[in-house]
Scaffold this active site. Sequence first.
Site, PDB file in Angstrom:
ATOM      1  N   CYS A   1       0.823  -1.218   0.000  1.00  0.00           N
ATOM      2  CA  CYS A   1       0.000   0.000   0.000  1.00  0.00           C
ATOM      3  C   CYS A   1       0.853   1.262   0.000  1.00  0.00           C
ATOM      4  CB  CYS A   1      -0.951   0.008   1.207  1.00  0.00           C
ATOM      5  SG  CYS A   1      -0.109  -0.022   2.806  1.00  0.00           S
ATOM      6  N   ASN A   2       2.081   1.170   0.476  1.00  0.00           N
ATOM      7  CA  ASN A   2       2.935   2.351   0.580  1.00  0.00           C
ATOM      8  C   ASN A   2       4.033   2.433  -0.463  1.00  0.00           C
ATOM      9  OD1 ASN A   2       1.748   3.726   2.744  1.00  0.00           O
ATOM     10  ND2 ASN A   2       2.708   2.349   4.211  1.00  0.00           N
TER      11      ASN A   2
ATOM     12  N   ALA B   1      -8.955  -9.955   4.903  1.00  0.00           N
ATOM     13  CA  ALA B   1      -8.592 -10.924   5.948  1.00  0.00           C
ATOM     14  C   ALA B   1      -7.094 -11.197   5.947  1.00  0.00           C
ATOM     15  CB  ALA B   1      -9.368 -12.225   5.742  1.00  0.00           C
TER      16      ALA B   1
END
Length: 441
Positions: A51-52, A196
Amino acid sequence: MGIIALGINHKTAPVAVRERVSFDPATMPDVLQQLLQTLTPVTEVSILSTCNRTEIYCSYTDGGEEVDVQAGQALLTWLSQHHDVDEKTLLDSSYIHHNNDAVQHMMRVACGLDSLVLGEPQILGQFKSAYAVSQQAGTTGSDLGRLFRQTFTVAKEVRTNTAIGQNPVSVAFAAVSMAKHIFSDLSRSTALLVGAGETIDLVAKHLKDAGIKQIIVANRTLARAQKLAEQFHAEAVLLEDIAQELPRADIVISSTASPLPILGKGTVERAMKKRRHSPMFMVDIAVPRDIEEEVGDLNDVFLYTVDDLKDIIEENVKSRQDAAVQAEQLIISGVERFMRELRSLDVVSTVTSLRTHIESLKDECLSKARRQLANGDDPAKVLQQFAHTYTNKILHTPTKQMRKAGAEGQLEIMDWVQELFQLSDDTNNSMTENKEKNTSQ
């Protein structure tokens, strides 16, 4: 061998750019194969996509500084074309490291020193997964494999010998901390967790520690949602059931690998009407984003992305600064070890090539000598000729190159030859022996 690391991360680009260059895990093997086949100088490749950050690690045929620049440019062009993103946008948002700097960067990333959350442990697991995927795809071999293994060793040293990961400072922790600011008593709230994976698992732990009673886990696969839900006495639902579960949720935290948004403005708007506009706190940790940006325009909806968590993370990161200094020293030592090993391998390769060359000359001369013996030639003369021919063949090319170097004024090559064959000592010894003989006479 050259090493290159091309990347875009939370420091160089906003989430709107990062999500455009992220890779779908399901297609990663094909992407790795495509990159390897498209860029001919590249010999091995692995991609880390979180995500980064999105980072591409390559080994390539080393050819000096010019080749370094060409390899970096080719990689940037490929990334631009693959994701259909303007190359200048990528150039402005990216960074490229070569060789020593690339090795140091990879180690810093794996140790969590380049993360949004200083020292966060999840990145090492993601790093190992990236390597495993490239191994399975057959796009990493001995070169990057050696680098990844050394990187894992350094990361373990940092975790073992510093306090870099002792305090809970993570994106998951920051998201729950922000929720506590909005809801004074989390025990009365219901949280809907979308996904999850490891991050959602960590979010659930922090929520439980904060006193929340009700958690709903939504995932594309019900079995995986149930497995996570069992740990926290939560409910498990499928992603397609989110719309009917959303009105119950005071807190929504989402982190999936979906290439498209899961929650749109219309779905959230209908849920808010059923909630009679009771506040809803939403954190979208995913890149690409799981929640449409327009959802943040709705009244009583507090929508945040990973970029919005920076302030909370920076407050909690101060305790890790001293440990980070220690970690940097361990990384520098790790880089030096790896580069020494790399240079050692270059020496081994050169020695192997030299031995192979000398052996081939020997076999050539030996074959001729055997034919002469088979023809009945005098063995003493054959042996003498073998030694003479073999010596000449060994010395022919080096002698030619030394003469050329001398004519061009490259006298340092002569020094290397003297050092390599210890000729100075032999010459001095010979001169001493001759002097002693002359004196005795």
